[in-house]
Motif scaffolding. Sequence first.
Motif, PDB file in Angstrom:
ATOM      1  N   ALA A 188      45.494  26.337  32.473  1.00 29.51           N
ATOM      2  CA  ALA A 188      45.330  24.894  32.267  1.00 29.51           C
ATOM      3  C   ALA A 188      46.349  24.449  31.228  1.00 29.51           C
ATOM      4  N   GLN A 189      47.090  23.396  31.533  1.00 32.18           N
ATOM      5  CA  GLN A 189      48.159  22.958  30.643  1.00 32.18           C
ATOM      6  C   GLN A 189      47.645  22.245  29.408  1.00 32.18           C
ATOM      7  N   LYS A 190      46.501  21.563  29.529  1.00 33.22           N
ATOM      8  CA  LYS A 190      46.013  20.760  28.415  1.00 33.22           C
ATOM      9  C   LYS A 190      44.562  21.047  28.060  1.00 33.22           C
ATOM     10  N   ALA A 191      44.058  22.206  28.458  1.00 33.11           N
ATOM     11  CA  ALA A 191      42.653  22.517  28.197  1.00 33.11           C
ATOM     12  C   ALA A 191      42.471  24.003  27.960  1.00 33.11           C
ATOM     13  N   PHE A 192      41.397  24.350  27.255  1.00 29.57           N
ATOM     14  CA  PHE A 192      41.009  25.739  27.115  1.00 29.57           C
ATOM     15  C   PHE A 192      40.405  26.225  28.418  1.00 29.57           C
ATOM     16  N   SER A 193      40.636  27.489  28.719  1.00 28.31           N
ATOM     17  CA  SER A 193      39.994  28.138  29.855  1.00 28.31           C
ATOM     18  C   SER A 193      39.154  29.300  29.332  1.00 28.31           C
ATOM     19  N   LEU A 194      37.879  29.294  29.642  1.00 34.05           N
ATOM     20  CA  LEU A 194      36.952  30.347  29.239  1.00 34.05           C
ATOM     21  C   LEU A 194      36.470  31.037  30.510  1.00 34.05           C
ATOM     22  N   VAL A 195      36.987  32.238  30.752  1.00 38.09           N
ATOM     23  CA  VAL A 195      36.757  32.963  32.000  1.00 38.09           C
ATOM     24  C   VAL A 195      35.686  34.020  31.764  1.00 38.09           C
ATOM     25  N   SER A 196      34.617  33.973  32.538  1.00 38.42           N
ATOM     26  CA  SER A 196      33.539  34.947  32.425  1.00 38.42           C
ATOM     27  C   SER A 196      33.524  35.839  33.656  1.00 38.42           C
ATOM     28  N   VAL A 197      33.486  37.157  33.435  1.00 39.59           N
ATOM     29  CA  VAL A 197      33.387  38.123  34.532  1.00 39.59           C
ATOM     30  C   VAL A 197      31.905  38.295  34.846  1.00 39.59           C
ATOM     31  N   MET A 198      31.457  37.699  35.944  1.00 41.63           N
ATOM     32  CA  MET A 198      30.034  37.675  36.281  1.00 41.63           C
ATOM     33  C   MET A 198      29.562  38.988  36.901  1.00 41.63           C
ATOM     34  N   GLU A 199      30.313  39.489  37.855  1.00 36.29           N
ATOM     35  CA  GLU A 199      30.010  40.761  38.501  1.00 36.29           C
ATOM     36  C   GLU A 199      31.317  41.477  38.783  1.00 36.29           C
ATOM     37  N   GLN A 200      31.286  42.791  38.732  1.00 38.93           N
ATOM     38  CA  GLN A 200      32.520  43.554  38.866  1.00 38.93           C
ATOM     39  C   GLN A 200      32.245  44.897  39.520  1.00 38.93           C
ATOM     40  N   LEU A 259      47.088  33.434  31.847  1.00 36.90           N
ATOM     41  CA  LEU A 259      46.302  34.532  32.395  1.00 36.90           C
ATOM     42  C   LEU A 259      47.310  35.577  32.855  1.00 36.90           C
ATOM     43  N   ASP A 260      47.018  36.852  32.616  1.00 35.92           N
ATOM     44  CA  ASP A 260      48.021  37.882  32.907  1.00 35.92           C
ATOM     45  C   ASP A 260      47.304  39.208  33.135  1.00 35.92           C
ATOM     46  N   GLY A 261      46.978  39.510  34.394  1.00 33.83           N
ATOM     47  CA  GLY A 261      46.237  40.738  34.610  1.00 33.83           C
ATOM     48  C   GLY A 261      46.187  41.180  36.049  1.00 33.83           C
ATOM     49  N   ARG A 262      45.386  42.215  36.247  1.00 38.60           N
ATOM     50  CA  ARG A 262      45.138  42.766  37.566  1.00 38.60           C
ATOM     51  C   ARG A 262      43.642  42.690  37.849  1.00 38.60           C
ATOM     52  N   PHE A 263      43.309  42.254  39.059  1.00 38.60           N
ATOM     53  CA  PHE A 263      41.923  42.124  39.476  1.00 38.60           C
ATOM     54  C   PHE A 263      41.739  42.961  40.736  1.00 38.60           C
ATOM     55  N   GLN A 264      41.073  44.097  40.591  1.00 38.70           N
ATOM     56  CA  GLN A 264      40.977  45.073  41.674  1.00 38.70           C
ATOM     57  C   GLN A 264      39.515  45.311  42.021  1.00 38.70           C
ATOM     58  N   GLY A 265      39.167  45.131  43.287  1.00 38.22           N
ATOM     59  CA  GLY A 265      37.814  45.397  43.746  1.00 38.22           C
ATOM     60  C   GLY A 265      37.049  44.117  44.023  1.00 38.22           C
ATOM     61  N   ARG A 266      35.738  44.219  43.924  1.00 37.77           N
ATOM     62  CA  ARG A 266      34.853  43.078  44.170  1.00 37.77           C
ATOM     63  C   ARG A 266      34.561  42.384  42.847  1.00 37.77           C
ATOM     64  N   LEU A 267      34.765  41.079  42.836  1.00 40.15           N
ATOM     65  CA  LEU A 267      34.676  40.336  41.588  1.00 40.15           C
ATOM     66  C   LEU A 267      34.006  38.990  41.815  1.00 40.15           C
ATOM     67  N   ALA A 268      33.072  38.656  40.939  1.00 40.17           N
ATOM     68  CA  ALA A 268      32.523  37.304  40.846  1.00 40.17           C
ATOM     69  C   ALA A 268      32.838  36.784  39.452  1.00 40.17           C
ATOM     70  N   TYR A 269      33.252  35.541  39.353  1.00 45.49           N
ATOM     71  CA  TYR A 269      33.735  34.996  38.088  1.00 45.49           C
ATOM     72  C   TYR A 269      33.316  33.540  37.934  1.00 45.49           C
ATOM     73  N   ALA A 270      33.395  33.044  36.717  1.00 46.25           N
ATOM     74  CA  ALA A 270      33.206  31.624  36.438  1.00 46.25           C
ATOM     75  C   ALA A 270      34.228  31.215  35.393  1.00 46.25           C
ATOM     76  N   VAL A 271      34.733  29.991  35.508  1.00 47.62           N
ATOM     77  CA  VAL A 271      35.730  29.478  34.572  1.00 47.62           C
ATOM     78  C   VAL A 271      35.287  28.096  34.088  1.00 47.62           C
ATOM     79  N   VAL A 272      35.190  27.940  32.785  1.00 48.43           N
ATOM     80  CA  VAL A 272      34.913  26.642  32.164  1.00 48.43           C
ATOM     81  C   VAL A 272      36.194  26.178  31.483  1.00 48.43           C
TER      82      VAL A 272
END
Length: 376
Positions: free
Chosen positions: A120-132, A157-170
Amino acid sequence: MDNDSDKDPRPRSWANSGWRRAAAIGPGEGDPSQDGLVAGTLDEQRSFGAPAGTVSLGHVLARDTHGPHEVWAHAAGRDLSVTQLTPQPCRGHLLRANLGDMGFDAGAFDGDLRVRGVMAQKAFSLVSVMEQEGVLNQWGHRIEEGDIVAIPPDRELDGRFQGRLAYAVVTAPWGLVMQRAEAFEWLADPSFWTEPAIYSPPPEARAACKRVLQGCASLLRVLAGGAPSSTVAFLRDELLDGVLTALAAVRAEGGRRQGVLNAARIVRGAEDFLESGGARQAVQIEDLCLALNISRRTLYRAFHDLLDISPKAYLRLKSMSAARARLLDAGDRPTTVTQAALDQGFWELGRFSGAYRAMFGESPSETLRAAQGRQP
């Protein structure tokens, strides 16, 4: 919801409750347990088929997704590069809501992705890993289920996401975050928010945060297209306070991880060099080593440690994923398969088409037709 809920438009808090989605809404009343997305579920039970579009205040976009680019890249102010690393379907679900100057995403997918770029260019991003179920990393640091990734405005954001993932972003603007953080002691210090970081709350705080995010996602699904202003106000407070409460509980040694580890730094440097140097297919490994002032062995080790793939193979997959992203955007920016392939350095179109089908499960022309079919 019980019969009294019609009398009070402000839902109760989920932060410390025994909230259960099936008990909240009965069958035939928009039962969220049938949606295949809420509560972080990873199954695929329902196809929504709704085209992407502008989301108004209190309205929700909810649909199946057909690839990683839809999940991550298509949102206002978001500029992400997504590279699919393994030849398998990457299907999932997506919920996206606009709550005034706040945003909320909840989704799930199954795949192996390299994701980098501005959330987000003008906002905070709070990413929660719900299930992994799999291996996740951010800036080279390992991420576990329940962790929260805090990314300041215009940071990556700079990473690798491998497998089954559920997430939420505020997502929320600086002023709102600082206003709500005043109630959480050490979070009120502005210096806390200046650098991206990964936080590992204690188990009780993780569970409470997850209940809040699940509950808000379920309510948004039910109220899609018609959320009253009082409910939108409740959701804004509940989402931000739910995540901040979990962050405030991070006290233990090692609960906060920052900085880019060496392997991630090398991969980032290689990507930056590629983006500044034109067609990736023409870049040689020796060029990367010279630009980064590292040995060939160090370069290969960094890519294998972070992505389980060689630098040369990654360059090819990054180009192919970029071509796919261009085809998926054809509804807004017309293109052709030939042009998308050539722009990424694929000169042999027959081989490109075959490799593309093996990677994404469909031909480039099928991707293009689907994108053109989603035009308004």
